[in-house]
Design a protein around this motif. Structure first.
Motif, PDB file in Angstrom:
ATOM      1  N   MET A 194       0.821  -1.214   0.000  1.00  0.00           N
ATOM      2  CA  MET A 194       0.000   0.000   0.000  1.00  0.00           C
ATOM      3  C   MET A 194       0.852   1.259   0.000  1.00  0.00           C
ATOM      4  N   LYS A 195       1.939   1.199   0.763  1.00  0.00           N
ATOM      5  CA  LYS A 195       2.631   2.445   1.094  1.00  0.00           C
ATOM      6  C   LYS A 195       3.944   2.647   0.352  1.00  0.00           C
ATOM      7  N   SER A 196       4.709   1.566   0.174  1.00  0.00           N
ATOM      8  CA  SER A 196       6.061   1.762  -0.337  1.00  0.00           C
ATOM      9  C   SER A 196       6.147   1.574  -1.836  1.00  0.00           C
ATOM     10  N   HIS A 197       5.148   0.940  -2.433  1.00  0.00           N
ATOM     11  CA  HIS A 197       5.241   0.674  -3.860  1.00  0.00           C
ATOM     12  C   HIS A 197       4.158   1.420  -4.608  1.00  0.00           C
TER      13      HIS A 197
ATOM     14  N   PHE B 138     -11.174   8.744   3.400  1.00  0.00           N
ATOM     15  CA  PHE B 138     -11.472   7.365   3.807  1.00  0.00           C
ATOM     16  C   PHE B 138     -12.490   6.761   2.845  1.00  0.00           C
ATOM     17  N   ILE B 139     -12.070   5.695   2.179  1.00  0.00           N
ATOM     18  CA  ILE B 139     -13.008   4.934   1.351  1.00  0.00           C
ATOM     19  C   ILE B 139     -13.068   3.532   1.939  1.00  0.00           C
ATOM     20  N   PRO B 140     -14.104   3.255   2.749  1.00  0.00           N
ATOM     21  CA  PRO B 140     -14.125   1.999   3.505  1.00  0.00           C
ATOM     22  C   PRO B 140     -13.972   0.770   2.614  1.00  0.00           C
ATOM     23  N   GLN B 141     -14.658   0.766   1.442  1.00  0.00           N
ATOM     24  CA  GLN B 141     -14.643  -0.429   0.597  1.00  0.00           C
ATOM     25  C   GLN B 141     -13.266  -0.686  -0.005  1.00  0.00           C
ATOM     26  N   PHE B 142     -12.430   0.335  -0.082  1.00  0.00           N
ATOM     27  CA  PHE B 142     -11.061   0.147  -0.568  1.00  0.00           C
ATOM     28  C   PHE B 142     -10.109  -0.244   0.564  1.00  0.00           C
ATOM     29  N   ARG B 143     -10.588  -0.149   1.829  1.00  0.00           N
ATOM     30  CA  ARG B 143      -9.720  -0.308   2.997  1.00  0.00           C
ATOM     31  C   ARG B 143      -8.595   0.731   2.955  1.00  0.00           C
ATOM     32  N   LEU B 144      -8.952   1.916   2.527  1.00  0.00           N
ATOM     33  CA  LEU B 144      -7.952   2.966   2.353  1.00  0.00           C
ATOM     34  C   LEU B 144      -8.310   4.171   3.201  1.00  0.00           C
ATOM     35  N   LYS B 145      -7.311   4.669   3.898  1.00  0.00           N
ATOM     36  CA  LYS B 145      -7.520   5.891   4.673  1.00  0.00           C
ATOM     37  C   LYS B 145      -6.223   6.679   4.639  1.00  0.00           C
ATOM     38  N   GLN B 146      -6.314   7.947   4.336  1.00  0.00           N
ATOM     39  CA  GLN B 146      -5.126   8.789   4.335  1.00  0.00           C
ATOM     40  C   GLN B 146      -5.488  10.163   4.868  1.00  0.00           C
ATOM     41  N   ASP B 147      -4.811  10.578   5.927  1.00  0.00           N
ATOM     42  CA  ASP B 147      -5.045  11.924   6.453  1.00  0.00           C
ATOM     43  C   ASP B 147      -4.684  12.959   5.394  1.00  0.00           C
TER      44      ASP B 147
ATOM     45  N   ILE C  82       0.399  14.118   0.003  1.00  0.00           N
ATOM     46  CA  ILE C  82       0.699  12.720   0.278  1.00  0.00           C
ATOM     47  C   ILE C  82       0.029  11.857  -0.788  1.00  0.00           C
ATOM     48  N   ASN C  83       0.808  10.942  -1.364  1.00  0.00           N
ATOM     49  CA  ASN C  83       0.277  10.079  -2.419  1.00  0.00           C
ATOM     50  C   ASN C  83      -0.277   8.784  -1.848  1.00  0.00           C
ATOM     51  N   VAL C  84      -1.412   8.380  -2.373  1.00  0.00           N
ATOM     52  CA  VAL C  84      -1.926   7.033  -2.113  1.00  0.00           C
ATOM     53  C   VAL C  84      -2.382   6.488  -3.468  1.00  0.00           C
ATOM     54  N   TRP C  85      -2.574   5.189  -3.522  1.00  0.00           N
ATOM     55  CA  TRP C  85      -3.037   4.628  -4.797  1.00  0.00           C
ATOM     56  C   TRP C  85      -4.067   3.551  -4.537  1.00  0.00           C
ATOM     57  N   PHE C  86      -4.847   3.269  -5.549  1.00  0.00           N
ATOM     58  CA  PHE C  86      -5.781   2.152  -5.467  1.00  0.00           C
ATOM     59  C   PHE C  86      -6.169   1.734  -6.874  1.00  0.00           C
ATOM     60  N   GLU C  87      -6.722   0.540  -6.944  1.00  0.00           N
ATOM     61  CA  GLU C  87      -7.274   0.063  -8.199  1.00  0.00           C
ATOM     62  C   GLU C  87      -8.585  -0.614  -7.847  1.00  0.00           C
ATOM     63  N   ALA C  88      -9.681  -0.074  -8.368  1.00  0.00           N
ATOM     64  CA  ALA C  88     -10.990  -0.629  -8.037  1.00  0.00           C
ATOM     65  C   ALA C  88     -11.238  -1.877  -8.865  1.00  0.00           C
TER      66      ALA C  88
ATOM     67  N   HIS D  21      -0.422   5.631  16.719  1.00  0.00           N
ATOM     68  CA  HIS D  21      -1.672   6.394  16.612  1.00  0.00           C
ATOM     69  C   HIS D  21      -1.707   7.173  15.309  1.00  0.00           C
ATOM     70  N   MET D  22      -0.622   7.088  14.548  1.00  0.00           N
ATOM     71  CA  MET D  22      -0.462   7.999  13.412  1.00  0.00           C
ATOM     72  C   MET D  22      -0.186   7.280  12.103  1.00  0.00           C
ATOM     73  N   PHE D  23      -0.550   5.989  12.033  1.00  0.00           N
ATOM     74  CA  PHE D  23      -0.275   5.246  10.800  1.00  0.00           C
ATOM     75  C   PHE D  23      -0.939   5.903   9.587  1.00  0.00           C
ATOM     76  N   ALA D  24      -2.059   6.587   9.804  1.00  0.00           N
ATOM     77  CA  ALA D  24      -2.789   7.154   8.664  1.00  0.00           C
ATOM     78  C   ALA D  24      -2.357   8.574   8.330  1.00  0.00           C
ATOM     79  N   THR D  25      -1.365   9.115   9.052  1.00  0.00           N
ATOM     80  CA  THR D  25      -0.970  10.499   8.775  1.00  0.00           C
ATOM     81  C   THR D  25      -0.062  10.589   7.561  1.00  0.00           C
ATOM     82  N   GLY D  26       0.356   9.451   7.035  1.00  0.00           N
ATOM     83  CA  GLY D  26       1.266   9.495   5.898  1.00  0.00           C
ATOM     84  C   GLY D  26       2.717   9.533   6.340  1.00  0.00           C
ATOM     85  N   LEU D  27       2.987   8.979   7.515  1.00  0.00           N
ATOM     86  CA  LEU D  27       4.380   8.979   7.960  1.00  0.00           C
ATOM     87  C   LEU D  27       5.174   7.992   7.109  1.00  0.00           C
TER      88      LEU D  27
END
Lengths: 235, 222, 541
Positions: free
Chosen positions: B89-92, B147-156, B163-169, C294-300
């Motif tokens: 999810m995070k590093s690639h 937060f998109i619950p169905q993707f199991r994705l959450k990013q502040d 901050i970058n996040v990615w998903f593929e539906a 507590h901060m896994f979702a902050t993008g650390l």
């Protein structure tokens, strides 16, 4: 009998005096617009289906409302100076700000210091009313249900902007004054300020985008004067 | 309509996240029944009326070692399991995503911007199914959470950070975009609409929106 | 009059100060409980009229959950653990006449009192009390109305009170132990408070600094936590650097109390005493290097995330050790189900659930989904209510005779326990489920989201159970307050316990010990083979 007669006489006198006090000058005028304003901005309300459902046709922002006769609506005209330290009691009837179809009605209004502003939510969705001056936030309250009402009063003269942060396109403006001499230009661009005492005044017209214009006017007790304003759109 | 469990998973990694959930559920569930069962059993078996004289035991080093090492081993196993998905999810981040989206949160709405076609919407997140989407999340004012619950994705969404996040539906449908971090008065109503469409439908929507896109009126300074 | 003031108000007696903390905390427990009822009312029947408050508006709701958390954490659990129990038990259990610094001890209470007054006064501030959650995340908290500043000032004062208190406990434990009371002869309660005091001393100054920085951002326009020249996420780092250890500040004393109560009422030594002490220390130590979970979702940074996940997972090891040792204590015992014991057993069994749900949250990739949902709310309540509060009840039922010289009614105690236990679980267990379904915290009206509407039956169950849970505290209130006056006179040692406080009269007299006791043994010599009695007090040669 004698008492009754003098009572009636006194009553009559008082009514005459009262009427002459109520009398005063009337300012009327129109607000013209020169140049072409930017096209009216269409509001997309798909951000909240509750809003969208209430409109069957396109909805436009009320920033630039130009009437057929080339006049400008939603301009606030008011006495800026010349009233000295005269005081005017606030009227007991409230000014109403309605949130309907996810827009404010009216878009521009005037209100007196100490007068009640009744804010109504006629939409079945959450609106938060955030009232602020250019310097600071005055209040920020949520109105989660249809039919909710709340009341606010203002303590000093200022320009207030109302926004709803749930629906960022919503905006309304209120001028708060120490006196009752203000009006908003209407569907034909005209306005009327009544019952103005004799004197020399600075009359100002305010538009949210075009800023202000001021003119000096001298009136006597019974004058009825025309004051026209003309705003120019600069590219 | 009695769905009280994990909502359906519709991203390529949602199944893996759920997998970790079920592994942990199985392990902690077993621990739960063992420990609570032992408490219950001891309470019944060794209650004063049944067992008038307690056994004098001060401890047992061998037991201490066993019940330190076994949980440690289980936890190390869980760490490796979690780490795989975490890293996916995070590093690639996808090197060549099919679509870029910029999401800027504000009190209390989502600004969704498609930089390649200059389309901007409010609260309307359209994406094509089966495509890798890279979303850059930021905020105008305070911290929100995308937060998109169905993707199991959450990013502040953090002001000042992109901050970058990615998903593929994996399927089409209409879902909701939630603000998960308390952001003020109307936090509970900061709701967006996720529309997952076929690539053709998505392209049509994008073209239509591009046509409709007008120059935004300039904001006043209040 | 002067003697009344001296004895009950400006007292320097550690027992009286402990009771002052206890009674103040009871008041806040009532307030915090009422606020919780308002939250559950709103979530069960959004927008319907509530007595006194009327219809709850979002701005009020935000104040309510903020103050519920603030009251329960800072003014109830911490106040009872670190204020009431630590004060009352430490000198008694180590055989001292009083604290090392009685006047600082009094200052600690009165600072706490000032902090309470400021916090309550903030409700009358323009714009209302703080409404940004007990976590007060920046920048929302930077932009919030004035109540937030009072909230910050109150907690800064509270921090000073805690620091003074913990200094006192540490000095007292290190210097004033009775002859023969080696460190490894101290009851687990004292060990737990000793380690807790270290945590308070190391962590609270960081919180105080963070609070001061936030206050500066608000009143002097500094930008520590604002985007641009500052960093909003920095607040979370400094806040959780305190607040994660704070969780242990709230739970370690309960662990100590439960350990002692379990041993006394199992008539059996505490299983693995040394391992228990090491596990406590390990939990406390690891507690300082896990804050960013507590901060896994902050993008650390993802690597940093992995590090914190590993550290967090390892906390489960010493926690497991403690749980297994409590089981070991019960095993082979001769268990007496007093009210204190029931609550201590509930502490263990509920803390297990709180610990296990923590494993879900520790797995970083899963936490991304569960973070900020009701799963976290369930987890924290299993630790702080299921853990700390049952520990507090155990401690109160256990030491009440020594505090007031009278006995509580055991029958009422058991009624209170069982009702609380049942409704507690009915209230908080379903929160796991709605969290798993994705329901976020701090939502005024969850029905705004379609995918959450199906949760209504569970929300109703939770709310009704919560109301029942609140009402079920009445037997306790009655039991506690009425028996202050009419309870059966307590003997010196009603539980036949070994620790020093039970060798002196009940209530414990001023200055505790007429003669400094001499300690000959550890506190857990229960059911020694060949002994006449099944207990042997620490001062018996």
């Amino acid at each position: 009998m004698k008492n009754a007669r003098s009572f009636l006489l006194g009553l009559g006198l008082m009514m005459m005096v009262g009427q002459s006090l109520a009398l005063g000058a009337t300012l009327t005028g129109k607000v013209h617009l020169e140049g072409t304003p930017p096209p009216q901005e269409k509001i997309k309300m798909d951000a909240d289906p509750v809003c969208q459902m209430q409109h069957s046709s396109d909805v436009f922002a009320e920033r630039w409302v130009v009437n057929g006769n080339g006049t400008l609506r939603n301009v606030l005209i008011y006495i800026k100076e010349g009233l000295g330290d005269k005081t005017f009691p606030a009227p007991s009837e409230p000014v109403v700000l309605d949130q309907k179809g996810c827009q404010y009605h009216p878009h521009v209004m005037g209100i007196q210091v100490g007068q009640t502003l009744k804010i109504v939510n006629s939409d079945d969705t959450l609106h938060n009313v955030h009232g602020k001056t250019k310097e600071m936030s005055l209040f920020n309250l949520a109105m989660p249900f249809k039919g909710l009402e709340l009341e606010q009063k203002f303590e000093k003269a200022d320009m207030i902007k109302f926004v709803c942060e749930v629906h960022p396109w919503m905006a309304a403006y209120a001028g708060v004054f120490n006196h009752p001499f203000f009006a908003v230009s209407g569907e034909d661009g005209s306005f009327e300020i009544k019952n103005l005492p004799a004197g020399t005044y600075g009359v100002e017209a305010w538009h949210e985008k075009l800023g202000t214009q001021t003119q000096n006017v001298t009136v006597t007790e019974t004058d009825s004067k025309a004051v026209d304003f003309s705003f120019k759109v600069t590219e | 309509m009695l769905n009280w469990w994990l909502p359906e998973g519709i991203s390529t990694y949602s199944g893996k996240v759920d997998g970790i959930f079920y592994i942990i559920l199985a392990i902690t569930g077993l621990m739960f029944f063992l420990v609570e069962g032992a408490i219950l059993f001891f309470c019944l078996r060794y209650r004063h009326t049944q067992h008038a004289k307690a056994t004098f035991v001060e401890g047992n080093t061998k037991l201490e070692v066993i019940w330190t090492l076994i949980p440690a081993a289980i936890l190390i196993f869980l760490m490796f399991k979690s780490q795989g998905v975490w890293s996916e999810m995070k590093s690639h981040m996808p090197a060549n995503p099919d679509l870029h989206i910029e999401v800027t949160a504000q009190q209390f709405a989502w600004n969704i911007h498609y930089p390649d076609s200059e389309v901007t919407t409010l609260n309307q997140l359209h994406i094509p199914v089966g495509k890798k989407v890279l979303v850059q999340v930021t905020s105008k004012d305070v911290i929100h959470s995308f937060f998109i619950p169905q993707f199991r994705l959450k990013q502040d969404a953090v002001p000042g950070s992109k901050i970058n996040v990615w998903f593929e539906a994996t399927q089409v449908g209409h879902y909701e975009l939630v603000c998960a971090e308390f952001c003020g008065l109307a936090h509970y109503r900061m709701r967006g609409y996720l529309k997952i469409e076929t690539p053709e439908e998505f392209q049509a929507w994008l073209d239509q929106s591009k046509k409709e896109a007008e120059k935004k009126g300039d904001e006043d300074e209040w | 009059m002067k003697s009344f003031m001296h004895k009950y108000v400006f007292s320097t007696d550690h027992k009286m100060i402990g009771l002052q903390f206890l009674f103040t905390a009871f008041l806040f427990m009532l307030f915090g409980g009422l606020l919780a009822m308002a939250i559950r009312w709103q979530l069960a029947w959004p927008g319907t009229k509530l007595p006194v408050l009327g219809v709850i508006m979002p701005e009020t709701y935000n104040v309510i959950f903020t103050m519920h958390g603030t009251f329960m954490i800072f003014f109830v659990v911490i106040a009872i653990m670190v204020g009431a129990f630590a004060n009352f038990t430490v000198p008694l259990l180590i055989g001292a006449h009083d604290m090392a610094f009685p006047k600082i001890n009094m200052a600690s209470y009165w600072l706490f009192f000032i902090s309470c007054v400021i916090m309550l006064a903030s409700f009358f501030a323009p714009g209302g009390a703080a409404a940004t959650g007990w976590t007060a995340y920046a920048p929302v908290s930077v932009k919030a109305p004035m109540g937030q500043s009072l909230w910050l000032i109150s907690l800064i004062v509270l921090g000073v009170s805690s620091i003074l208190g913990s200094l006192n406990y540490l000095t007292t434990i290190v210097n004033l132990r009775a002859p023969g009371m080696h460190f490894f002869r101290m009851p687990m309660t004292v060990w737990a408070i000793f380690i807790t005091a270290i945590l308070v001393l190391l962590a609270t100054p960081v919180l105080t600094a963070a609070l001061a920085m936030l206050l500066l951002d608000r009143v002097l326009d500094t930008t520590f936590f604002l985007a641009g020249t500052g960093q909003p996420v920095l607040w979370q780092h400094v806040f959780w650097f305190y607040s994660h250890p704070a969780v242990y500040i709230m739970i370690l004393p309960a662990m100590g109390i439960a350990s002692d109560v379990l041993s006394v009422f199992s008539r059996k030594p505490l299983f693995g005493y040394h391992a228990m002490v090491y596990a406590l220390s390990a939990i406390a130590g690891l507690g300082f290097i896990v804050w960013a979970h507590h901060m896994f979702a902050t993008g650390l940074n993802p690597t940093l995330g992995t590090t914190f996940m590993v550290a967090t997972m390892f906390i489960a090891v010493p926690t497991g050790v403690k749980i297994f040792n409590w089981l070991g204590t019960l095993w082979g015992g001769s268990i007496h189900f007093s009210s204190a014991m029931l609550n201590a057993i509930a502490f263990v069994s509920m803390f297990v659930i709180g610990g296990l749900s923590g494993v879900f949250l520790a797995a970083a990739s899963l936490d991304i989904y569960l973070h900020d949902t009701y799963f976290v709310v369930a987890h924290i309540h299993y630790v702080l209510f299921g853990g700390s509060l049952f520990g507090i009840f155990a401690g109160i039922y256990y030491w009440y005779p020594k505090m007031f010289g009278r006995m509580m009614n055991e029958k009422l105690g058991k009624i209170h326990f069982w009702l609380t236990f049942v409704f507690y679980n009915l209230t908080f267990f379903p929160m796991h489920i709605i969290g798993i379904h994705g329901m976020p915290r701090r939502f005024y009206d969850y029905k705004q989201y379609e995918f959450l509407r199906g949760l209504e039956p569970l929300q109703l169950l939770i709310s009704i159970s919560a109301f029942a849970l609140f009402i079920c505290q009445l037997p306790f209130v009655y039991n506690f307050f009425v028996n202050l006056f009419v309870g059966k006179k307590a003997p010196n040692n009603p539980w036949q316990a070994n620790t020093l406080e039970w060798t002196i009269p009940s209530p414990a007299p001023h200055l505790n010990y007429a003669k400094v006791p001499i300690v000959y043994r550890w506190p857990y010599e229960y059911s020694l083979p060949h002994a006449k009695e099944d207990w042997l007090a620490q001062d018996q040669p």
